[in-house]
Design a protein around this motif. Structure first.
Motif, short mmCIF file in Angstrom:
data_model
loop_
_atom_site.label_atom_id
_atom_site.label_comp_id
_atom_site.label_asym_id
_atom_site.label_seq_id
_atom_site.Cartn_x
_atom_site.Cartn_y
_atom_site.Cartn_z
N TYR A 134 -46.20 -8.28 25.07
CA TYR A 134 -46.33 -8.28 23.62
C TYR A 134 -47.78 -8.45 23.16
O TYR A 134 -48.49 -9.30 23.66
CB TYR A 134 -45.49 -9.42 23.02
CG TYR A 134 -45.52 -9.48 21.52
CD1 TYR A 134 -44.58 -8.81 20.77
CD2 TYR A 134 -46.50 -10.21 20.85
CE1 TYR A 134 -44.60 -8.86 19.38
CE2 TYR A 134 -46.53 -10.27 19.47
CZ TYR A 134 -45.59 -9.59 18.74
OH TYR A 134 -45.61 -9.64 17.38
N SER A 135 -48.16 -7.63 22.19
CA SER A 135 -49.44 -7.79 21.50
C SER A 135 -49.43 -6.85 20.31
O SER A 135 -49.08 -5.68 20.44
CB SER A 135 -50.62 -7.44 22.41
OG SER A 135 -51.82 -7.43 21.66
N ARG A 178 -47.38 0.92 19.79
CA ARG A 178 -47.85 -0.46 19.68
C ARG A 178 -46.89 -1.39 20.43
O ARG A 178 -45.68 -1.20 20.38
CB ARG A 178 -47.94 -0.85 18.20
CG ARG A 178 -48.74 -2.10 17.91
CD ARG A 178 -48.83 -2.40 16.41
NE ARG A 178 -47.51 -2.41 15.80
CZ ARG A 178 -47.06 -1.46 14.98
NH1 ARG A 178 -47.81 -0.43 14.66
NH2 ARG A 178 -45.84 -1.54 14.47
N THR A 179 -47.43 -2.41 21.08
CA THR A 179 -46.61 -3.28 21.93
C THR A 179 -46.13 -4.52 21.18
O THR A 179 -46.38 -5.66 21.59
CB THR A 179 -47.37 -3.68 23.21
OG1 THR A 179 -48.59 -4.33 22.83
CG2 THR A 179 -47.67 -2.48 24.07
N ASP A 180 -45.43 -4.29 20.09
CA ASP A 180 -44.77 -5.37 19.37
C ASP A 180 -43.35 -4.91 19.06
O ASP A 180 -42.92 -3.83 19.51
CB ASP A 180 -45.55 -5.77 18.11
CG ASP A 180 -45.67 -4.65 17.08
OD1 ASP A 180 -45.08 -3.57 17.27
OD2 ASP A 180 -46.38 -4.86 16.08
N HIS A 236 -38.87 -7.27 21.68
CA HIS A 236 -40.24 -7.56 22.07
C HIS A 236 -40.76 -8.58 21.08
O HIS A 236 -40.98 -8.27 19.92
CB HIS A 236 -41.07 -6.28 22.02
CG HIS A 236 -42.16 -6.23 23.03
ND1 HIS A 236 -42.99 -5.18 23.14
CD2 HIS A 236 -42.56 -7.11 23.97
CE1 HIS A 236 -43.86 -5.39 24.12
NE2 HIS A 236 -43.61 -6.57 24.63
N THR A 237 -40.91 -9.80 21.54
CA THR A 237 -41.34 -10.88 20.65
C THR A 237 -42.44 -11.67 21.33
O THR A 237 -42.56 -11.65 22.54
CB THR A 237 -40.13 -11.76 20.27
OG1 THR A 237 -40.53 -12.72 19.31
CG2 THR A 237 -39.52 -12.45 21.46
N PRO A 260 -43.11 -10.50 27.99
CA PRO A 260 -42.54 -9.16 28.20
C PRO A 260 -41.30 -8.91 27.33
O PRO A 260 -40.73 -9.84 26.76
CB PRO A 260 -42.15 -9.18 29.68
CG PRO A 260 -41.83 -10.61 29.94
CD PRO A 260 -42.77 -11.41 29.08
N VAL A 261 -40.91 -7.65 27.25
CA VAL A 261 -39.66 -7.26 26.59
C VAL A 261 -38.51 -7.96 27.32
O VAL A 261 -38.54 -8.10 28.54
CB VAL A 261 -39.47 -5.73 26.67
CG1 VAL A 261 -38.12 -5.31 26.09
CG2 VAL A 261 -40.60 -5.00 25.97
#
Length: 173
Positions: A63-64, A77-79, A142-143, A149-150
């Protein structure tokens, strides 16, 4: 203009956000991070949404709100909203505040795999019901915090009650 001045101007231009990022809502920093952009939102089957989502579980994508992840499904995006955007095959990483543009609210009892549970600030992909009473949804989400990680987990009825069930407008099946 000399070469040094030209290079400095190009470097400065690359550091500026894209015009669309400048108009993002100030209360949703995740919408400021642009990743990939695709021609259009794709029609995605329920199974494909789950398969796409599984790739980030398998890859342990962390996550970011300031990072992107790229795989065969694109660059998102990794959120949480980037994750659902990727699973649904959206034309770019959405924010929780604008997922309503590509989805509609549904009754909780109609949730099916590939739908989502959304609230201001967080969204999770619905996988299945853990119980016959349909009170404990199993979700992939994804938090944070950054670096987490997811995960796939079940939510309590109290947690689920704080979220609105939504269905992607171009989900098939």
């Amino acid at each position: 203009m000399n070469t040094r001045t030209t290079l400095a101007a190009v470097a400065a231009a690359l550091l500026l956000p894209a015009p669309s990022a400048l108009s993002a809502p100030a209360d949703d920093p995740s919408s400021l991070m642009a990743c990939g952009t695709y021609p259009e939102d794709r029609t995605t089957s329920r199974q494909e949404a789950l398969d796409r989502a599984q790739t980030w579980l398998d890859d342990q994508v962390t996550y970011s709100q300031q990072s992107c992840h790229e795989n065969s499904y694109g660059r998102y995006r990794t959120d949480c909203s980037g994750y659902v955007s990727m699973a649904w095959g959206l034309d770019h990483s959405r924010a929780t505040t604008d997922l309503a543009e590509v989805s509609r609210e549904i009754p909780r009892e109609e949730l099916m795999p590939g739908d989502a549970l959304n609230s201001p600030g967080h969204v999770a992909l619905f996988v299945r019901w853990e119980d016959g009473a349909r009170t404990r949804p199993v979700v992939r989400e994804h938090t944070g915090p950054d670096g987490a990680p997811v995960v796939e987990r079940s939510w309590s009825p109290e947690t689920a009650a704080g979220y609105t069930p939504i269905r992607y407008l171009k989900i098939a099946g």
